[in-house]
Design a protein around this motif. Structure first.
Motif, PDB file in Angstrom:
ATOM      1  N   THR A  35       0.829  -1.208   0.000  1.00  0.00           N
ATOM      2  CA  THR A  35       0.000   0.000   0.000  1.00  0.00           C
ATOM      3  C   THR A  35       0.862   1.256   0.000  1.00  0.00           C
ATOM      4  O   THR A  35       0.631   2.193  -0.770  1.00  0.00           O
ATOM      5  N   ARG A  39       1.369   4.097  -3.045  1.00  0.00           N
ATOM      6  CA  ARG A  39       1.081   5.504  -2.778  1.00  0.00           C
ATOM      7  C   ARG A  39       2.250   6.387  -3.187  1.00  0.00           C
ATOM      8  O   ARG A  39       2.067   7.450  -3.762  1.00  0.00           O
ATOM      9  N   THR A  44      -1.020   9.202  -9.009  1.00  0.00           N
ATOM     10  CA  THR A  44      -2.275   9.032  -8.288  1.00  0.00           C
ATOM     11  C   THR A  44      -2.318   7.593  -7.806  1.00  0.00           C
ATOM     12  O   THR A  44      -2.350   6.676  -8.621  1.00  0.00           O
ATOM     13  N   ALA A  45      -2.316   7.403  -6.504  1.00  0.00           N
ATOM     14  CA  ALA A  45      -2.296   6.049  -5.949  1.00  0.00           C
ATOM     15  C   ALA A  45      -3.565   5.299  -6.344  1.00  0.00           C
ATOM     16  O   ALA A  45      -4.662   5.859  -6.284  1.00  0.00           O
ATOM     17  N   CYS A  47      -6.585   2.305  -6.233  1.00  0.00           N
ATOM     18  CA  CYS A  47      -7.327   1.508  -5.260  1.00  0.00           C
ATOM     19  C   CYS A  47      -6.754   0.092  -5.379  1.00  0.00           C
ATOM     20  O   CYS A  47      -6.548  -0.412  -6.481  1.00  0.00           O
ATOM     21  N   GLY A  65      -7.278   2.545  -0.320  1.00  0.00           N
ATOM     22  CA  GLY A  65      -7.186   3.632  -1.275  1.00  0.00           C
ATOM     23  C   GLY A  65      -8.480   3.880  -2.028  1.00  0.00           C
ATOM     24  O   GLY A  65      -8.454   4.271  -3.196  1.00  0.00           O
ATOM     25  N   ASN A  68      -8.648   7.601  -3.336  1.00  0.00           N
ATOM     26  CA  ASN A  68      -7.408   8.245  -3.776  1.00  0.00           C
ATOM     27  C   ASN A  68      -7.567   9.146  -4.986  1.00  0.00           C
ATOM     28  O   ASN A  68      -6.946  10.190  -5.059  1.00  0.00           O
ATOM     29  N   SER A  69      -8.349   8.773  -5.971  1.00  0.00           N
ATOM     30  CA  SER A  69      -8.405   9.563  -7.194  1.00  0.00           C
ATOM     31  C   SER A  69      -9.830   9.915  -7.590  1.00  0.00           C
ATOM     32  O   SER A  69     -10.147   9.997  -8.766  1.00  0.00           O
TER      33      SER A  69
END
Length: 74
Positions: A35, A39, A44-45, A47, A65, A68-69
């Motif tokens: 994880t 990141r 952009t990390a 899922c 995540g 995250n985006s």
């Protein structure tokens, strides 16, 4: 983006190329490290869905995540 449940949401995220599936990770040694690496390495990390986690019964999964985006989908 419209969805009725988490499975449908994850299917949509996968269609955007934002979902990564990891099979057989160790809960104690690998999930946190994977994880954190995702990141740090990605602009952009993603899922990440961990499935078949070592030491847990089949069917126990973990998603990290999830948000995250979200801005890219709006």
């Amino acid at each position: 983006m419209s969805y009725h449940d988490l499975r449908e949401w994850m299917s949509q995220v996968e269609s955007f190329g934002e979902l990564r599936n990891i099979e057989g990770a160790d809960w104690n040694l690998e999930i946190g490290a994977i994880t954190e690496m995702a990141r740090k390495e990605a602009k952009t990390a993603p899922c990440i869905l961990f499935d078949n986690i070592k030491g847990y019964p089949k069917g126990y999964r973990l998603a990290v995540g999830l948000l995250n985006s979200i801005n890219e989908w709006l």
